[in-house]
Design a protein around this motif. Structure first.
Motif, PDB file in Angstrom:
ATOM      1  N   LEU A 196      42.158  35.782  29.963  1.00 28.75           N
ATOM      2  CA  LEU A 196      40.702  35.784  29.824  1.00 28.75           C
ATOM      3  C   LEU A 196      40.169  34.466  29.266  1.00 28.75           C
TER       4      LEU A 196
ATOM      5  N   LEU B 255      44.361  39.701  36.518  1.00 31.78           N
ATOM      6  CA  LEU B 255      45.337  39.546  35.451  1.00 31.78           C
ATOM      7  C   LEU B 255      46.330  40.688  35.547  1.00 31.78           C
TER       8      LEU B 255
ATOM      9  N   SER C  69      34.888  41.915  42.557  1.00 28.17           N
ATOM     10  CA  SER C  69      35.770  40.793  42.807  1.00 28.17           C
ATOM     11  C   SER C  69      35.816  40.527  44.298  1.00 28.17           C
TER      12      SER C  69
ATOM     13  N   SER D  71      36.246  35.178  40.254  1.00 30.16           N
ATOM     14  CA  SER D  71      36.995  36.283  39.658  1.00 30.16           C
ATOM     15  C   SER D  71      38.475  35.979  39.659  1.00 30.16           C
ATOM     16  N   THR D  72      39.201  36.761  38.882  1.00 35.63           N
ATOM     17  CA  THR D  72      40.636  36.585  38.778  1.00 35.63           C
ATOM     18  C   THR D  72      41.296  37.946  38.599  1.00 35.63           C
TER      19      THR D  72
ATOM     20  N   ALA E 155      37.232  39.714  35.735  1.00 30.48           N
ATOM     21  CA  ALA E 155      38.681  39.896  35.693  1.00 30.48           C
ATOM     22  C   ALA E 155      39.038  41.338  36.016  1.00 30.48           C
TER      23      ALA E 155
END
Length: 175
Positions: free
Chosen positions: A129, A109, A99, A106-107, A136
């Motif tokens: 997602l 969570l 990431s 990207s993220t 992620a």
């Protein structure tokens, strides 16, 4: 005395009052900090935004900063400033995730639920997602400090990860 240096001389929490402050202060590297020790928080912002301040320079500086310094400068930065500085670090092959790597979507969570209900946590993960924002990183912040609850949540994520058709890398999971 510069405001950045004052963070070291006048800690927000006295060294003797908690267990975290000694860890932070004892791991602080004065040699790394010397590069920016003379700056005010505003000057530090400008220094961070300068083109000459590369990812390599930031990596060398990191052990010389303490969380209060980073928090202070981030409070006076605009979103665009944060994005600019955040894009500078270079990804290290030893990192747990990719990431933040240039050209990579990207993220993060962070599913939470007021009662740590596993169904609520699972729903939040799936919801996040479904946005399909690339890689992620999933982190859980349980409400309780009950070991059994934390174990249940981690096993839930592990079970879901094994059933997904995309690769799942456990960067920090204790299982």
């Amino acid at each position: 005395m510069s405001p950045l240096r004052r963070f070291l001389v006048e800690p927000l929490i006295a060294y003797e009052e908690d267990e975290v402050t000694p860890v932070i202060m004892d791991s602080h590297l004065s040699a790394a900090f010397a590069l920016v020790a003379h700056l005010t928080v505003g000057e530090f912002r400008e220094w961070l935004l300068a083109e000459e301040t590369t990812g390599e320079v930031l990596a060398a500086l990191a052990p010389g900063l303490i969380p209060e310094m980073v928090a202070a400068v981030s409070k006076i930065m605009r979103v665009q400033d944060l994005i600019t500085v955040g894009a500078k670090p270079v990804w290290s092959p030893g990192s747990a995730t990719r990431s933040g790597l240039a050209g990579r979507l990207s993220t993060r969570l962070q599913p939470n639920h007021p009662t740590d209900d596993p169904r609520g946590i699972a729903a939040s993960v799936v919801d996040g997602l479904l946005y399909a924002n690339g890689d992620a990183v999933i982190g859980v912040n349980p409400v309780t400090d009950d070991v059994a609850t934390v174990e249940t949540l981690l096993r839930l994520l592990d079970r879901y990860g094994k059933g997904w058709v995309f690769p799942l890398k456990r960067a920090c999971w204790p299982m």
